[in-house]
Design a protein around this motif. Structure first.
Motif, short mmCIF file in Angstrom:
data_model
loop_
_atom_site.label_atom_id
_atom_site.label_comp_id
_atom_site.label_asym_id
_atom_site.label_seq_id
_atom_site.Cartn_x
_atom_site.Cartn_y
_atom_site.Cartn_z
N GLU A 195 0.83 -1.20 0.00
CA GLU A 195 0.00 0.00 0.00
C GLU A 195 0.86 1.25 0.00
O GLU A 195 0.60 2.21 -0.76
CB GLU A 195 -0.93 0.00 1.21
CG GLU A 195 -1.80 1.24 1.32
CD GLU A 195 -2.55 1.32 2.64
OE1 GLU A 195 -3.56 2.06 2.70
OE2 GLU A 195 -2.11 0.67 3.61
N ALA A 196 1.88 1.26 0.86
CA ALA A 196 2.76 2.43 0.91
C ALA A 196 3.46 2.66 -0.43
O ALA A 196 3.60 3.80 -0.91
CB ALA A 196 3.78 2.26 2.03
N LEU A 197 3.91 1.58 -1.07
CA LEU A 197 4.57 1.69 -2.37
C LEU A 197 3.62 2.20 -3.44
O LEU A 197 3.97 3.07 -4.25
CB LEU A 197 5.14 0.33 -2.77
CG LEU A 197 5.84 0.26 -4.12
CD1 LEU A 197 7.05 1.20 -4.15
CD2 LEU A 197 6.27 -1.18 -4.43
N THR A 198 2.39 1.71 -3.41
CA THR A 198 1.41 2.13 -4.41
C THR A 198 1.03 3.59 -4.23
O THR A 198 0.81 4.32 -5.22
CB THR A 198 0.14 1.24 -4.32
OG1 THR A 198 0.53 -0.13 -4.43
CG2 THR A 198 -0.85 1.58 -5.42
N GLU A 199 0.93 4.04 -2.97
CA GLU A 199 0.61 5.45 -2.72
C GLU A 199 1.69 6.36 -3.31
O GLU A 199 1.38 7.42 -3.91
CB GLU A 199 0.46 5.70 -1.22
CG GLU A 199 -0.82 5.14 -0.63
CD GLU A 199 -0.89 5.35 0.88
OE1 GLU A 199 0.16 5.71 1.47
OE2 GLU A 199 -1.97 5.14 1.45
N ARG A 200 2.96 5.99 -3.18
CA ARG A 200 4.05 6.80 -3.73
C ARG A 200 3.99 6.79 -5.27
O ARG A 200 4.19 7.84 -5.91
CB ARG A 200 5.40 6.28 -3.24
CG ARG A 200 5.64 6.54 -1.76
CD ARG A 200 7.10 6.31 -1.40
NE ARG A 200 7.53 4.94 -1.64
CZ ARG A 200 7.45 3.96 -0.73
NH1 ARG A 200 6.97 4.22 0.48
NH2 ARG A 200 7.86 2.74 -1.03
N ARG A 201 3.71 5.64 -5.83
CA ARG A 201 3.65 5.54 -7.28
C ARG A 201 2.45 6.31 -7.83
O ARG A 201 2.52 6.93 -8.89
CB ARG A 201 3.58 4.08 -7.70
CG ARG A 201 4.83 3.28 -7.35
CD ARG A 201 4.77 1.89 -7.93
NE ARG A 201 4.72 1.94 -9.40
CZ ARG A 201 4.58 0.87 -10.19
NH1 ARG A 201 4.46 -0.34 -9.63
NH2 ARG A 201 4.54 1.00 -11.50
N TYR A 202 1.33 6.28 -7.08
CA TYR A 202 0.15 7.01 -7.54
C TYR A 202 0.40 8.52 -7.49
O TYR A 202 -0.02 9.28 -8.38
CB TYR A 202 -1.05 6.65 -6.67
CG TYR A 202 -2.32 7.39 -7.06
CD1 TYR A 202 -2.99 7.08 -8.24
CD2 TYR A 202 -2.83 8.39 -6.25
CE1 TYR A 202 -4.16 7.75 -8.60
CE2 TYR A 202 -4.00 9.08 -6.60
CZ TYR A 202 -4.66 8.74 -7.77
OH TYR A 202 -5.81 9.43 -8.12
N ALA A 203 1.09 8.95 -6.43
CA ALA A 203 1.40 10.39 -6.31
C ALA A 203 2.32 10.86 -7.45
O ALA A 203 2.23 12.02 -7.91
CB ALA A 203 2.05 10.68 -4.97
N SER A 204 3.18 9.95 -7.93
CA SER A 204 4.08 10.31 -9.04
C SER A 204 3.47 10.04 -10.39
O SER A 204 4.12 10.32 -11.43
CB SER A 204 5.40 9.55 -8.90
OG SER A 204 5.18 8.15 -9.03
#
Length: 521
Positions: free
Chosen positions: A451-460
């Motif tokens: 989830e944390a990884l996906t949140e960073r990727r979504y923000a970018s």
């Protein structure tokens, strides 16, 4: 002829025990030396199983329940009733002595004139007409009727003679003693059966204490889980709200589409619905626990922040040991013995009974007469009662009692088998639930990292809204399942302690223990 019938009856009575033992052996298999679910477990835990949870709040809650729970108080009242009933049954072995005392005074209204005219044939209150004439008046005109009272003894009546009231006193005192000699032990069997009932009620009381403690522990852990699930749902709502704000800003900049916004709103709505469900579940769990504590269900009880960390289970004892530890098995065994004793007593109803009785009484018109030895009267008698024909009632009652005894024996065997099943299931579940908890912990940790990884990727901009919502849903689901698995393992440990007949110690339990109970005052 009677002696031969008695011998046959006694032989039949002596055969009952072996028949019952044969039936018990057929219905209750021998327990193995170790539990089949896990042979590595050592001796059963002794003393206070609550200590394994390390929760002081749980001690306080169980203390309160032991003092105020209505089910437990009812079990204590039933125990007192059973003990009183055993004393009543024991009284049948002893003689009965009854005493009576009576005092009476009867008023009889008499007409002295009529008594005088009737001569010696009239009897008023035990006084003849001539006696009335001497006592009450004179016949002044010689017409044979009493005219008035001769108060000064000069032969002249001073007043018209009224009707006279004669009082008759009677005092009586009596006593009666009766005693049935227990020739064949029937009354002793009935007394022993009543004492077995009292022993069963004591086991029921101890079982109620254990059951209430287990129910409070289970409800307490369920409330903690409900709190954790509610807090998780609140965090989920917060995360979904954050997603929606980010998505709306991206939509305003033209980076995200309206589909992304609608998906974010849908996810938020689902999370809010789940939060409402978790809030209701927590309130219901609090009310359920408050009722066990004897409180009004106001849902005011606040749970602890986290479930306890369980220590390793060192042992559960041998299967055969629970027969001497579990209160429900001890109660079933006592009731089985009571039913057998009543069946034997019912068979002895066919035998003759010998009763001794004695009675003394005294009476008289004066109070001193009741202690006059010359007025004392008494008797002593012995009677032999032998039922000859009662339409088959006695034999049918004996068969009924025997059938009830067999039913009690089979109930005991079934209770023992269920106890073995509960213990085997709980011991086996101990390992399965521990493995499940570890697996779900791993799933939750990996889902949280994803989830944390996906949140960073979504923000970018490297991941879509679908990726983000899916990662968050997976993490929420995994964490919820992990919390549930932790509570199930803790709850199973309570079930295991109850299944193997574990005990607990609190001040309230010691104070609530009736006289004669283990640990009672």
């Amino acid at each position: 002829m009677l002696r031969g019938g008695v011998a046959v009856s006694l032989l039949a009575l002596g055969a009952c025990a072996s028949v019952d033992q044969t039936l018990l052996d057929a219905q209750l298999p021998d327990p193995p030396a170790a539990w089949t679910a896990s042979e590595a477990l050592g001796d059963a835990p002794t003393g206070d199983w609550l200590a394994a949870f390390g929760d002081d709040a749980l001690y306080a809650l169980i203390d309160e329940a032991v003092r105020h729970n209505n089910t437990l108080l009812a079990a204590a009242a039933n125990l007192e009733a059973a003990r009183a009933n055993s004393r009543i049954a024991r009284a049948n072995l002893l003689p009965t002595l009854n005493a009576s005392a009576n005092a009476s005074r009867n008023a009889i209204v008499t007409d002295p004139a009529a008594a005088a005219q009737s001569g010696t044939g009239a009897d008023l209150g035990g006084l003849r007409a001539k006696e009335l004439e001497e006592m009450f008046g004179v016949d002044r005109d010689g017409d044979g009727r009493l005219d008035g009272l001769d108060l000064d003894g000069d032969g002249f009546a001073e007043a018209p003679l009224p009707n006279r009231r004669v009082y008759i006193n009677n005092y009586s005192l009596g006593a009666q003693i009766q005693w049935e000699l227990d020739l064949w032990g029937r009354l002793a069997d009935e007394t022993r059966a009543a004492y077995r009932d009292a022993r069963a009620s004591l086991a029921d009381f101890r079982g109620a204490q254990l059951s209430i403690a287990g129910a409070v522990a289970q409800s307490w852990f369920a409330l903690i889980e409900a709190r954790q699930q509610r807090e998780l749902a609140e965090r989920d709502v917060t995360a979904r709200e954050s997603n929606l704000r980010v998505t709306e800003r991206r939509f305003e900049r033209g980076v995200a589409s309206s589909l992304d916004v609608r998906l974010a709103r849908s996810a938020l709505g689902s999370s809010q619905a789940n939060l409402a469900f978790r809030q209701r579940t927590e309130k219901e769990a609090a009310r359920r626990l408050e009722v066990l504590l004897g409180r009004y269900p106001a849902a005011e009880l606040e749970a602890a922040e986290s479930l306890p960390q369980l220590p390793r289970l060192d042992g559960a004892g041998a299967p055969g040991e629970i027969l001497a530890r579990r209160p429900d098995l001890l109660a079933a065994e006592a009731r089985m013995e009571a039913a057998g004793l009543r069946a034997r007593a019912a068979r002895k109803q066919l035998l003759p009974r010998l009763t001794l009785s004695s009675q003394i009484s005294t009476s008289g018109p004066e109070l001193a007469d009741v202690i006059d030895p010359e007025r004392l009267a008494g008797n002593i008698a012995a009677g032999l009662f032998q039922p000859l024909f009662q339409g088959g009632r006695v034999r049918a009652n004996a068969k009924r009692a025997r059938a009830l005894a067999e039913a009690a024996l089979l109930d005991y065997a079934e209770t023992a088998l269920r106890a073995y099943e509960e213990a085997e299931n709980a011991i086996a579940a101990e390992a399965y639930l521990a493995a499940r908890e570890e697996a779900l912990k791993l799933a939750y940790e990996e889902a949280a990292a994803a989830e944390a990884l996906t949140e960073r990727r979504y923000a970018s901009g490297a991941a879509t809204i679908f990726n983000l919502l899916d990662a968050q849903t997976r993490r929420i689901s995994a964490e919820s399942a992990y919390i549930q698995a932790t509570r199930q393992r803790v709850a199973n440990r309570v079930v295991l302690y109850l299944a193997i007949g574990g005990d607990f110690v609190t001040e309230a339990k010691l104070a609530a223990a009736p006289p004669g109970a283990p640990g009672g005052k």
